[in-house]
Design an enzyme around this catalytic site. Sequence first.
Site, short mmCIF file in Angstrom:
data_model
loop_
_atom_site.label_atom_id
_atom_site.label_comp_id
_atom_site.label_asym_id
_atom_site.label_seq_id
_atom_site.Cartn_x
_atom_site.Cartn_y
_atom_site.Cartn_z
N GLU A 52 -3.18 -11.83 -51.89
CA GLU A 52 -4.23 -13.07 -52.69
C GLU A 52 -2.53 -14.26 -53.43
OE1 GLU A 52 -7.14 -11.11 -54.46
OE2 GLU A 52 -7.70 -12.58 -55.88
N ASN A 199 -15.90 -14.38 -51.73
CA ASN A 199 -15.70 -13.48 -51.47
C ASN A 199 -16.42 -12.21 -53.48
OD1 ASN A 199 -13.48 -11.41 -51.83
ND2 ASN A 199 -13.52 -11.44 -54.15
N GLU A 200 -16.82 -11.68 -52.81
CA GLU A 200 -17.41 -10.95 -54.02
C GLU A 200 -18.52 -11.35 -54.80
OE1 GLU A 200 -15.01 -7.92 -56.14
OE2 GLU A 200 -14.30 -7.06 -54.95
N TYR A 278 -12.40 0.32 -53.46
CA TYR A 278 -11.46 0.96 -54.11
C TYR A 278 -11.48 2.05 -54.02
CZ TYR A 278 -9.60 -4.05 -53.91
OH TYR A 278 -8.68 -4.76 -53.55
N GLU A 333 -10.91 -5.23 -48.53
CA GLU A 333 -10.24 -4.61 -49.67
C GLU A 333 -11.14 -2.90 -49.19
OE1 GLU A 333 -10.61 -7.14 -53.49
OE2 GLU A 333 -11.52 -9.09 -52.41
N GLN A 382 -3.18 -4.82 -51.20
CA GLN A 382 -2.70 -5.99 -50.65
C GLN A 382 -1.09 -5.75 -50.39
OE1 GLN A 382 -4.04 -9.46 -53.09
NE2 GLN A 382 -5.11 -8.57 -54.12
O1 AHR Z 1 -7.44 -7.15 -54.39
C1 AHR Z 1 -7.98 -8.33 -56.51
C2 AHR Z 1 -9.37 -7.92 -56.32
O2 AHR Z 1 -10.00 -6.70 -56.09
C3 AHR Z 1 -9.50 -8.77 -55.35
O3 AHR Z 1 -9.13 -10.18 -55.61
C4 AHR Z 1 -11.03 -8.63 -55.60
O4 AHR Z 1 -11.70 -9.37 -54.56
C5 AHR Z 1 -11.12 -7.35 -56.29
O5 AHR Z 1 -12.05 -6.74 -56.68
#
Ligand code: AHR
Length: 529
Positions: A52, A199-200, A278, A333, A382
């Site tokens: 990103e 995205n999201e 995450y 992600e 990332q």
């Molecule tokens: O990876 C960091 C962020 O986490 C990304 O931009 C977003 O899609 C997610 O919330």
Amino acid sequence: MLRTGLGMALAIGLMASTSVAHASGSDAVAMKVEAGKPGAVIDRNIFGQFAEHLGFGIYGGVWVGKDSPIPNVRGVRKDVVAALKAIKVPNVRWPGGCFADEYHWRDGVGPADARRATVNANWGGAGEPNTFGTDEFMDFVGQIGSEAYVSVNLGSGTVEEASDWLAYMTAPAESAAGKERAANGHPEPYKVRYLGLGNESWSCGGAMRPAYYTDLMKRYARFVRNYRQEQMETGAQPMQRIAVGPNGPDTAYTEQVMKTWTEHDWSWNIEGLSLHSYTTGGWPPSLSSTDFGKADYARLIKETLGMNDLIVTHSAIMDKYDPEKRVPLVVDEWGVWLQPAPGTNPGFLIQQNSLRDAIIAALNLNIFARHADRVRMTNIAQMVNVLQAMILTDKEKMLLTPTYYVYKMYLPFQDARFVPVNLDAGTYREGAIDLPRVDGIAARDKDGRLWLAVTNLDPERKGTISVTFDGLVAKSARGEVLTGPQVNSVNSFDKPDVVAPKPISGKASKGGITLELPPKSIAVVQIGE
Ligand code: AHR
């Protein structure tokens, strides 16, 4: 930005493994490989990356510019390219993330000195020079031998803007869009193998109700076309459109998108559902990436293993609408999201990467492999300098993280066929947390070779893994093991090899193998038959 709370990480079962009661205190762990019962292919896209425009993820990490003293090819760092080539990155998701839903592609094409400088409002308010745009990204994926996974701006852009972008990238050279691309030095259309439709969208992508999103999604799926013959829907390698899906355990998007998918017709379709989750230890992330003890270690491992429950939950909904598993679950992600490194811009998401993170990567990859029939693509967050990165850079310096080495060691699993194992994993107990001591998977690569990946989660006890094989006689086991002095050991620019793979071999006896795994280690071995 999801956040798998600790609440998600409840009781963990080792999917596709039978966990049997284990004599506590004993170091021996039994693993039985069902070599005659091959499962699904572990798609190489499970080992995808995410890059990103965030902190030093692109600028400094990938792109240094053509005039930089740092060795580069057309502005892209040579050292980073070489490291990424070595792990055969199957696809790179770009330009975000939250950034994607505010990205206007026209800012990033044309003569570099004429590009509009903007502000990266999502990530630390950094200046965005737009010197790394579409042509530079395509050059970069070409240099590392990967596929492009481009996320279009569905949040603040328009269908027309996204459609024009795809035309710029894929239309024939004689079209107006192709002529513009040719004028920027690239007459040949680019290949866009994967397309993210936002995205999201439940959060930074526009905070949309699921039904509002699917209405928009259908328009993007209809009109954002790929003009390359072989990437059209009837072509040999059709572009896969990946819809926004669930935020961790929340099933609202899964239900809505999959139900909508059952109504697809000749005019639109989607070929993937995204999941973001995450490992954070709570939100906002407050756990240090270097300064942690056994309790935090166990806590994050437990949360990580919750990825299995997430996949089971969302797969069950997908199965209801798509029993033939035509729509893959794309975990685009995931990774460890920790407290920003002291003294850094908190919006740059810079963190160190420890042996613990490598173990977490291996456990996640094992979970994805066990669900290879549905999970056919993932992107760790990332790739460089951001969150659970493969690579850290500091100006001209570069280091490979413990997580990088897991990706390197797992290369034989790309496109290999999953082989089930029964694991008597034992228990590693830390305070009130019970975890399996050992985790592992097996697979046969495209050349028929059998591989095992085994992780000893226990930070203190070595693991003696006694492997038996149904249907074959094992003669040897050779490969590499990754470990380090402590679970929080890291590679630094001064000491880049603290956590690096070393050779390991097992002992063959009576058709089986005994493998001595050091505490807190990951081993990948090839079985000689
Ligand atoms: O990876 C960091 C962020 O986490 C990304 O931009 C977003 O899609 C997610 O919330």
